[in-house]
Write a protein that holds these residues in place. Structure first.
Motif, PDB file in Angstrom:
ATOM      1  N   GLY A 194       0.836  -1.193   0.000  1.00  0.00           N
ATOM      2  CA  GLY A 194       0.000   0.000   0.000  1.00  0.00           C
ATOM      3  C   GLY A 194       0.873   1.246   0.000  1.00  0.00           C
ATOM      4  O   GLY A 194       1.986   1.218   0.525  1.00  0.00           O
ATOM      5  N   PRO A 195       0.396   2.302  -0.614  1.00  0.00           N
ATOM      6  CA  PRO A 195      -0.902   2.502  -1.256  1.00  0.00           C
ATOM      7  C   PRO A 195      -1.060   1.685  -2.540  1.00  0.00           C
ATOM      8  O   PRO A 195      -0.087   1.155  -3.056  1.00  0.00           O
ATOM      9  CB  PRO A 195      -0.923   4.000  -1.548  1.00  0.00           C
ATOM     10  CG  PRO A 195       0.524   4.360  -1.727  1.00  0.00           C
ATOM     11  CD  PRO A 195       1.273   3.485  -0.749  1.00  0.00           C
ATOM     12  N   ASN A 196      -2.286   1.595  -3.002  1.00  0.00           N
ATOM     13  CA  ASN A 196      -2.563   0.791  -4.192  1.00  0.00           C
ATOM     14  C   ASN A 196      -3.164   1.610  -5.325  1.00  0.00           C
ATOM     15  O   ASN A 196      -3.842   1.071  -6.191  1.00  0.00           O
ATOM     16  CB  ASN A 196      -3.504  -0.362  -3.841  1.00  0.00           C
ATOM     17  CG  ASN A 196      -4.882   0.134  -3.409  1.00  0.00           C
ATOM     18  OD1 ASN A 196      -5.049   1.294  -3.024  1.00  0.00           O
ATOM     19  ND2 ASN A 196      -5.864  -0.746  -3.464  1.00  0.00           N
ATOM     20  N   VAL A 197      -2.940   2.911  -5.348  1.00  0.00           N
ATOM     21  CA  VAL A 197      -3.483   3.790  -6.377  1.00  0.00           C
ATOM     22  C   VAL A 197      -2.415   4.023  -7.447  1.00  0.00           C
ATOM     23  O   VAL A 197      -1.342   4.577  -7.158  1.00  0.00           O
ATOM     24  CB  VAL A 197      -3.939   5.143  -5.788  1.00  0.00           C
ATOM     25  CG1 VAL A 197      -4.509   6.034  -6.891  1.00  0.00           C
ATOM     26  CG2 VAL A 197      -4.967   4.913  -4.706  1.00  0.00           C
ATOM     27  N   ILE A 198      -2.702   3.604  -8.681  1.00  0.00           N
ATOM     28  CA  ILE A 198      -1.786   3.794  -9.810  1.00  0.00           C
ATOM     29  C   ILE A 198      -2.096   5.130 -10.452  1.00  0.00           C
ATOM     30  O   ILE A 198      -3.200   5.353 -10.949  1.00  0.00           O
ATOM     31  CB  ILE A 198      -1.937   2.648 -10.831  1.00  0.00           C
ATOM     32  CG1 ILE A 198      -1.593   1.310 -10.172  1.00  0.00           C
ATOM     33  CG2 ILE A 198      -1.057   2.890 -12.039  1.00  0.00           C
ATOM     34  CD1 ILE A 198      -1.812   0.121 -11.076  1.00  0.00           C
ATOM     35  N   GLN A 199      -1.117   6.015 -10.424  1.00  0.00           N
ATOM     36  CA  GLN A 199      -1.294   7.353 -10.988  1.00  0.00           C
ATOM     37  C   GLN A 199      -1.083   7.318 -12.513  1.00  0.00           C
ATOM     38  O   GLN A 199      -0.177   7.941 -13.055  1.00  0.00           O
ATOM     39  CB  GLN A 199      -0.307   8.332 -10.332  1.00  0.00           C
ATOM     40  CG  GLN A 199      -0.447   8.453  -8.838  1.00  0.00           C
ATOM     41  CD  GLN A 199      -1.716   9.190  -8.434  1.00  0.00           C
ATOM     42  OE1 GLN A 199      -2.283   9.959  -9.208  1.00  0.00           O
ATOM     43  NE2 GLN A 199      -2.168   8.968  -7.210  1.00  0.00           N
ATOM     44  N   HIS A 200      -1.942   6.544 -13.170  1.00  0.00           N
ATOM     45  CA  HIS A 200      -1.835   6.404 -14.628  1.00  0.00           C
ATOM     46  C   HIS A 200      -3.160   5.885 -15.151  1.00  0.00           C
ATOM     47  O   HIS A 200      -4.075   5.585 -14.376  1.00  0.00           O
ATOM     48  CB  HIS A 200      -0.687   5.462 -14.991  1.00  0.00           C
ATOM     49  CG  HIS A 200      -0.061   5.771 -16.322  1.00  0.00           C
ATOM     50  ND1 HIS A 200      -0.603   5.344 -17.514  1.00  0.00           N
ATOM     51  CD2 HIS A 200       1.050   6.474 -16.657  1.00  0.00           C
ATOM     52  CE1 HIS A 200       0.146   5.762 -18.512  1.00  0.00           C
ATOM     53  NE2 HIS A 200       1.152   6.462 -18.022  1.00  0.00           N
TER      54      HIS A 200
END
Length: 394
Positions: A194-200
């Motif tokens: 974590g985190p698990n948010v892909i900024q793409h």
């Protein structure tokens, strides 16, 4: 090729987003997130409808244009040269390359939060890189084909036999399948706590690597090394082919030189656009003050540019392909019109015969072997309609 992009350090303060309140440690590796959230262009909420419409139209155009290229080159017997065999394979790769990311991005515009499973993310990462490398490998094969055609025209048919063509395409696919294996395998072995948010907009290798809970210096070196192998190997071979081609063209006459340049103009334009786009993407990732949304848009343009332009460039620059597309259109149009409204067509032909009785609507075989049988009108002004039109009045 986004393996070349610079890696930013992982943001320890980035929040972990989850769709469920249960523990995330329910995957095969302890501590790994069960899924990733693809952020995409969520911040552009005011313009999401515009971007969705544009991307959908581009995706449909890519599928339609490349499908047309494949259908024409595979069905028209006049397009049996190796160049069209390689072109159909390039169109197929372009379709798969765009399909590996575009449906996922379009779905992101229709959902509040787009997620992708842990294994699905790495599968998408692998196929995105693999198809990108395969496309450049096929462009390299096409450059070799142009080299043989211009520098060894008398031996061209003896060299570029069907088994050789198949072997070159298989080699291109094998090269593309091998290059992303080390980087993808190493990324898969890392820990993602974590985190698990892909900024793409999809599972981009550099964006996923920023979520690793650990040291990624080795991963960066391996990714950069294999990206350079993929880009430099294909780039150097293409450049070498065209250097030899231009040297051979310098010894030709003006007419031969123009003809030789015309045979490789479309391929040269595609290669120039492709490597220019890669350079532009690389520079945009090196600029520190560029927002993630701008980088995503630039990456999408890069991913859709060449699959979108390839059918247009090859259609505009190739007269044989234009004529083949025209033949396909004329082959299907009479049958479609007759099947849709046979009664209407029969009435139109009868009205036409009343206004111009000299028209000859007999089948072509009858006109050839029995020129006086059942002929309407006389004189040299007799017009010939299509053989299919003879059935309209029956």
């Amino acid at each position: 090729m986004e393996l070349l992009m610079s890696e930013k350090p992982r943001d320890e303060h980035q929040p972990f987003l989850s769709l469920r309140s249960s523990s995330i440690n329910d995957t095969g590796k302890d501590g790994d997130v069960p899924f990733f959230i693809i952020k995409g262009l969520a911040n552009l909420s005011d313009n999401q409808t515009v971007f969705f419409t544009i991307l959908l139209l581009v995706y449909v155009t890519i599928l339609g244009g490349n499908t047309l290229i494949i259908f024409v080159t595979q069905t028209d017997p006049k397009l049996s040269s190796p160049m069209y065999f390689f072109l159909s394979n390039l169109s197929f790769v372009d379709m798969l390359f765009t399909t590996s990311i575009m449906p996922n991005m379009l779905a992101g515009f229709l959902m509040d939060q787009l997620t992708i499973s842990f294994p699905g993310c790495f599968l998408q990462m692998y196929f995105f890189i693999q198809l990108s490398v395969t496309g450049r490998a096929i462009l390299t094969v096409m450059a070799y084909d142009r080299y043989v055609a211009i520098c060894n025209p008398l031996r061209y048919t003896a060299i570029m036999t069907r088994p050789v063509q198949v072997l070159l395409v298989v080699g291109a696919w094998g090269f593309g399948a091998f290059c992303p294996v080390p980087a993808t395998a190493m990324a898969l072995q890392q820990s993602y706590c974590g985190p698990n948010v892909i900024q793409h907009g999809w599972c981009d290798p550099s964006s996923v690597r920023r979520l690793v809970c650990g040291d990624t210096s080795t991963d960066n070196v391996v990714s950069l090394a294999f990206a350079l192998v993929a880009l430099l190997t294909t780039g150097v071979l293409i450049l070498t082919s065209y250097v030899i081609i231009f040297v051979a063209m310098s010894r030709m006459g003006v007419a031969q030189r123009l003809k030789a340049l015309g045979t490789c103009a479309a391929h040269l334009i595609v290669v120039s656009f492709s490597y220019s786009a890669v350079s532009f993407i690389y520079i945009s990732y090196r600029v520190g003050n560029v927002s993630p949304e701008v980088r995503i848009i630039v990456s999408v343009l890069y991913s859709a540019l060449m699959p979108f332009l390839n059918p247009i460039i090859y259609s505009l620059r190739n007269k044989e392909l234009q004529e083949a597309i025209r033949r396909i259109g004329t082959r299907f149009r009479p049958a479609v019109v007759t099947a849709e409204s046979p009664g209407l067509q029969r009435a139109e032909v009868n009205l036409l015969l009343q206004r111009a009785p000299h028209l000859d609507i007999r089948p072509r075989a009858v006109r050839t072997w029995f020129p006086r049988l059942g002929r309407r009108g006389t004189g040299s002004g007799t017009l010939e309609l299509s053989q299919r039109s003879s059935t309209w009045g029956s």
